[in-house]
Design a protein around this motif. Structure first.
Motif, PDB file in Angstrom:
ATOM      1  N   PHE A  89       0.825  -1.204   0.000  1.00  0.00           N
ATOM      2  CA  PHE A  89       0.000   0.000   0.000  1.00  0.00           C
ATOM      3  C   PHE A  89       0.867   1.265   0.000  1.00  0.00           C
ATOM      4  O   PHE A  89       0.603   2.203  -0.760  1.00  0.00           O
ATOM      5  CB  PHE A  89      -0.930   0.027   1.208  1.00  0.00           C
ATOM      6  N   CYS A  90       1.909   1.284   0.834  1.00  0.00           N
ATOM      7  CA  CYS A  90       2.777   2.463   0.907  1.00  0.00           C
ATOM      8  C   CYS A  90       3.465   2.755  -0.422  1.00  0.00           C
ATOM      9  O   CYS A  90       3.725   3.911  -0.756  1.00  0.00           O
ATOM     10  CB  CYS A  90       3.830   2.268   2.000  1.00  0.00           C
ATOM     11  N   LEU A  91       3.741   1.712  -1.190  1.00  0.00           N
ATOM     12  CA  LEU A  91       4.429   1.877  -2.465  1.00  0.00           C
ATOM     13  C   LEU A  91       3.467   2.185  -3.604  1.00  0.00           C
ATOM     14  O   LEU A  91       3.835   2.866  -4.566  1.00  0.00           O
ATOM     15  CB  LEU A  91       5.214   0.604  -2.802  1.00  0.00           C
ATOM     16  N   PHE A  92       2.232   1.702  -3.498  1.00  0.00           N
ATOM     17  CA  PHE A  92       1.288   1.821  -4.596  1.00  0.00           C
ATOM     18  C   PHE A  92       0.463   3.105  -4.547  1.00  0.00           C
ATOM     19  O   PHE A  92       0.043   3.631  -5.582  1.00  0.00           O
ATOM     20  CB  PHE A  92       0.336   0.616  -4.594  1.00  0.00           C
ATOM     21  N   ALA A  93       0.232   3.640  -3.360  1.00  0.00           N
ATOM     22  CA  ALA A  93      -0.741   4.717  -3.210  1.00  0.00           C
ATOM     23  C   ALA A  93      -0.282   6.045  -3.804  1.00  0.00           C
ATOM     24  O   ALA A  93      -1.105   6.909  -4.094  1.00  0.00           O
ATOM     25  CB  ALA A  93      -1.078   4.905  -1.726  1.00  0.00           C
ATOM     26  N   SER A  94       1.053   6.215  -4.014  1.00  0.00           N
ATOM     27  CA  SER A  94       1.543   7.508  -4.490  1.00  0.00           C
ATOM     28  C   SER A  94       2.986   7.365  -4.945  1.00  0.00           C
ATOM     29  O   SER A  94       3.713   6.515  -4.421  1.00  0.00           O
ATOM     30  CB  SER A  94       1.456   8.539  -3.354  1.00  0.00           C
ATOM     31  N   PRO A  95       3.440   8.192  -5.902  1.00  0.00           N
ATOM     32  CA  PRO A  95       4.875   8.212  -6.213  1.00  0.00           C
ATOM     33  C   PRO A  95       5.669   8.635  -4.974  1.00  0.00           C
ATOM     34  O   PRO A  95       5.141   9.382  -4.128  1.00  0.00           O
ATOM     35  CB  PRO A  95       4.990   9.273  -7.324  1.00  0.00           C
TER      36      PRO A  95
END
Length: 833
Positions: A611-617
């Motif tokens: 989630f931490c990697l996917f939610a935003s650049p």
């Protein structure tokens, strides 16, 4: 293979195996290209927060990806363990800061290991350990020998709440960066490091650090604050022994200077008002002004106030008397702490002059006007460059020419000189707190300041002292610590009881990671030469001026002392955004904190990482979303379920490795998509660190895997080999982001090697190319038709096919075709008259 995804059992299993096999430990290996990836190490506050998880997940993807690409990767972790929060927490909890710190380290280490980060824990250290700060004390002594460390009496930023001095960089909008209480000015004896000796190099290299965000470099340039101008001397009336020196970038306005403004801290203030009827008023004003927020004084937020000292200085070009004021908007850190006031051409001076009925003289007119306004007509200051008027022999000159001419005129009389000025000031490192590295000097009545001999290092911080209830350090009242003998004469002496600013520890820790087991010297030169500088540094932009600037200075000083042979500590810098929830940065005070432990307990570490990697650049803020973390968990469940439902068939075959020309229909599409995903993910991680788009591409591949399985022809002998190739591609590409679930699937597929040792896949250029392409056809830039063509169609053929289209002929027949523009793989634009 269980049909249900059980993250906790899987994650704990692989973490044990990785640790027992020492999978993440690394040694120097000249046969491989090295890569040193480092996230800013944490303060052991007690628990990691979601900002930590995001930061360290980013670094872990980079480290794992590069190792799978053949690099020898150094990825260490340690603890920035000294500092005031430990003392404050210890006072509150009634425990010793050392116990508080080491207990927190133990807990946070377990948290980081539970997230599966690929750290070489054999290199771990805490900066509060004497085996670490011993070398820091040695660096201090070496700097003292070279004149880079010195002690002087100076006005400093004092936080009453924290009972300590702060560096300028640690004062944020007039408040302490730690406790947010107001900061006042206080005169004290302090130790400084002469960062200004490196000011030009620090500034120059901000134009060479190509791997750094421009935003950070601009912040450092602004903090360094280089200005070209003139120093001008103003004699004090009636005092041949006194003069006031100002630094100004506007020597062209000197004929309009009508009074002088001094900072309340200016050392001449007591002398200028001494014996005058204004003396008590001046001294009282000075004390009151020192209590004002620093930012209010520097950012034009205060009502401008001042008091006449009773003394005058002489304008060196007009010979006129100028009253000398103490003003609340002047500070010692800028220029010389004295400002020649030119009210017609500086808005602050204009407002001050109006308030105190002081003379206003116009000496600059606009370039595009011959009109010279009178002082009475001005309703605000004219601050732009222009043409000089009322300026004697210099009238008629442009501002730029006049600055040089006036300075040269006064320089010939010994009253001025060209000067370069900097905003940057030397780094005050003295802290009147207990939990820090002792400064290794003693004070002897006979010998003065005496450095502690190198063979007596470290000067150990005693751990048997009780903290004072008000937060003050116990060191100054602990005779067992401060009473000592002079190393030079053997007589009684007193140890320095100030400790070092904790930013000193974090200014060189990244070098120590190269050789954390070295006991006989600060660094092993060969290992430092092998690993340093850091190839990729990752951390918050809030450290742009503090930690990053200090680290750059420290490396340059260590270089000049012969400890390292590089100029800058960090080749590339990634400043990740904050984690926010409900529109605000996560914080206890806002009540919007998400505890990583709770999330891991609910979903597992891989889901939290994903989630931490996917939610935003990485460089953008990440908005926490309960739906988002649910979605990450469901996606991992889909990956797991696909393999579990088909594991027997997948185990029976090897991944397809033939030519795509031997495949048809959906299988060709899936094989092509697998290679396109390898290309996309590789480039997104390698070139941009855009993990979010990389993950999105893998999700598309997983969706297609399900479609092909459900609709494809299972009788085709390539069916399961192509699906196995897609599954393995998914597992390998996902492994840097979610290493536990992918490791488990990898072994369920029959492999016995760790995924981290698996080479990163390459993609087949032929397979990446689409068989057919949709080409847009435009006439004079407007879309008129579309056509599907083979991927290898030539430009000439595309032009011919476009002109033969019925919809296009109606727009071009009978008209002159001037040119046809082809954008390969995308469009044909026919330009007609």
């Amino acid at each position: 293979m269980d049909m249900k995804y059980h993250p906790h059992a899987i994650e704990e299993k692989w973490q044990r195996l990785w640790e027992s096999e020492k999978l993440f430990e690394v040694k120097e290996d000249p046969s491989k290209e090295k890569f040193y990836v480092l996230e800013m190490f944490p303060y052991p506050s007690g628990r990691i927060h979601m900002g930590h998880v995001r930061n360290y997940s980013i670094g872990d993807v980079v480290a794992r990806f590069l190792r799978m690409n053949g690099y020898n990767v150094l990825h260490p972790m340690g603890w920035d363990a000294f500092g005031m929060p430990a003392e404050n927490a210890a006072i509150k909890a009634g425990i010793h800061p050392a116990k508080w710190t080491y207990d927190n380290i133990d807990y946070m280490r377990r948290q980081l290991k539970r997230l599966g980060f690929s750290y070489d824990w054999s290199r771990e250290f805490a900066t509060c350990d004497p085996s670490y700060y011993k070398w820091e004390q040695l660096f201090f002594l070496k700097m003292y020998e070279r004149g880079l460390a010195y002690r002087k009496k100076a006005y400093v930023n004092w936080c009453e709440h924290c009972q300590t001095v702060l560096a300028n960089e640690q004062v944020e909008q007039g408040a302490c960066w730690r406790c947010e209480n107001p900061v006042i000015q206080k005169e004290m004896e302090q130790w400084f490091l002469k960062i200004t000796d490196y000011v030009d190099e620090l500034l120059d290299y901000t134009y060479r650090l190509e791997g750094w965000p421009e935003r950070v470099l601009v912040m450092q340039r602004n903090w360094i604050g280089k200005s070209h101008g003139s120093e001008i001397d103003f004699p004090v009336e009636g005092r041949d022994d006194l003069k006031i020196t100002v630094f100004t970038t506007r020597a062209d306005t000197l004929f309009g200077a009508t009074f002088m403004s001094l900072a309340p801290e200016h050392p001449l203030v007591p002398e200028l008002c001494k014996g005058k009827e204004q003396e008590q008023r001046v001294l009282a004003f000075v004390e009151e002004a020192k209590k004002a927020k620093r930012s209010d004084r520097t950012e034009d937020l205060l009502e401008k106030e001042g008091v006449f000292t009773g003394s005058y200085c002489i304008n060196p070009v007009t010979g006129e008397r100028m009253p000398i004021f103490v003003a609340n908007f002047v500070v010692m850190e800028y220029g010389t702490g004295a400002v020649m006031a030119v009210p017609a051409h500086d808005q602050r001076d204009f407002e001050f002059a109006k308030k105190y009925n002081l003379p206003i003289k116009v000496v600059i007119r606009p370039e595009d006007s011959d009109l010279i306004p009178s002082a009475e007509e001005l309703d605000h200051a004219f601050e732009d460059d222009g043409v000089l008027v009322n300026s004697g022999q210099f009238s008629g000159l442009s501002s730029e020419d006049a600055r040089r001419a006036i300075t040269e005129h006064l320089a010939a009389q010994g009253m001025a000189r060209f000067q370069v000025q900097y905003r940057l000031r030397d780094w005050g490192i003295s802290r009147q707190r207990y939990w820090g590295a002792p400064i290794p000097v003693v004070y002897c009545d006979s010998c003065g300041i005496v450095p502690v001999p190198e063979d007596q290092l470290p000067v150990v911080l005693p751990l048997d002292l009780e903290l004072l209830p008000n937060g003050g350090s116990p060191l100054p009242v602990s005779e067992s610590f401060y009473r000592t003998s002079c190393p030079k004469c053997g007589g009684p002496a007193r140890r320095e009881t100030d400790t070092m600013d904790t930013f000193v520890e974090s200014s060189w820790y990244f070098i120590r990671f190269a050789c954390a087991d070295e006991n006989s010297q600060p660094f092993d030169p060969e290992r430092v030469r092998h690993w340093l500088p850091v190839d990729q540094y990752i951390g918050g932009i809030e450290h742009a001026v503090l930690h990053l600037l200090y680290s750059r200075f420290f490396v340059k000083a260590l270089r000049d002392m012969g400890y390292v042979d590089f100029d800058e500590p960090f080749k590339r810098l990634l400043t990740q955004g904050m984690v926010i929830k409900d529109g605000a940065k996560m914080s206890k005070s806002k009540g919007n904190v998400v505890d990583p432990d709770d999330m891991i307990a609910a979903y597992g570490a891989d889901t939290v990482r994903l989630f931490c990697l996917f939610a935003s650049p990485p460089e953008k803020d990440l908005e926490w979303s309960d739906q988002g973390i649910d979605g990450a968990y469901r996606f991992l469940g889909r990956v797991w379920r696909f393999v579990a439902e088909n594991i027997e068939k997948l185990r029976e075959v090897k991944p397809f490795s033939g030519d795509i020309s031997g495949l048809q229909g959906p299988l060709a599409g899936l094989y092509r998509k697998s290679h396109q995903t390898i290309k996309k993910v590789t480039e997104d991680i390698r070139d941009r660190y855009h993990f979010n788009t990389a993950i999105a591409a893998i999700m598309e591949l997983v969706n297609l895997m399900y479609q092909v399985r459900d609709r494809g022809d299972e009788k085709d002998p390539a069916f399961w080999p192509v699906l196995r190739h897609a599954v393995e591609t998914t597992v390998i590409l996902l492994s840097p982001m979610v290493p536990h679930i992918t490791e488990e699937i990898w072994h369920e597929l029959g492999y016995d090697s760790f995924l981290l040792n698996q080479p990163w896949p390459s993609y087949d250029e032929k397979a990446v190319q689409e068989d057919e392409l949709l080409i847009v056809i435009q006439v004079n830039g407007k879309v008129r038709d579309r056509m599907t063509v083979s991927a290898g169609t030539s430009e000439e053929e595309l032009k011919k096919m476009a002109l033969e289209r019925e919809k296009i002929r109606q727009y071009v027949d009978g008209k002159e075709i001037r040119k046809i523009v082809v954008v390969p793989g995308k469009l044909v634009n026919v330009v007609v008259a």
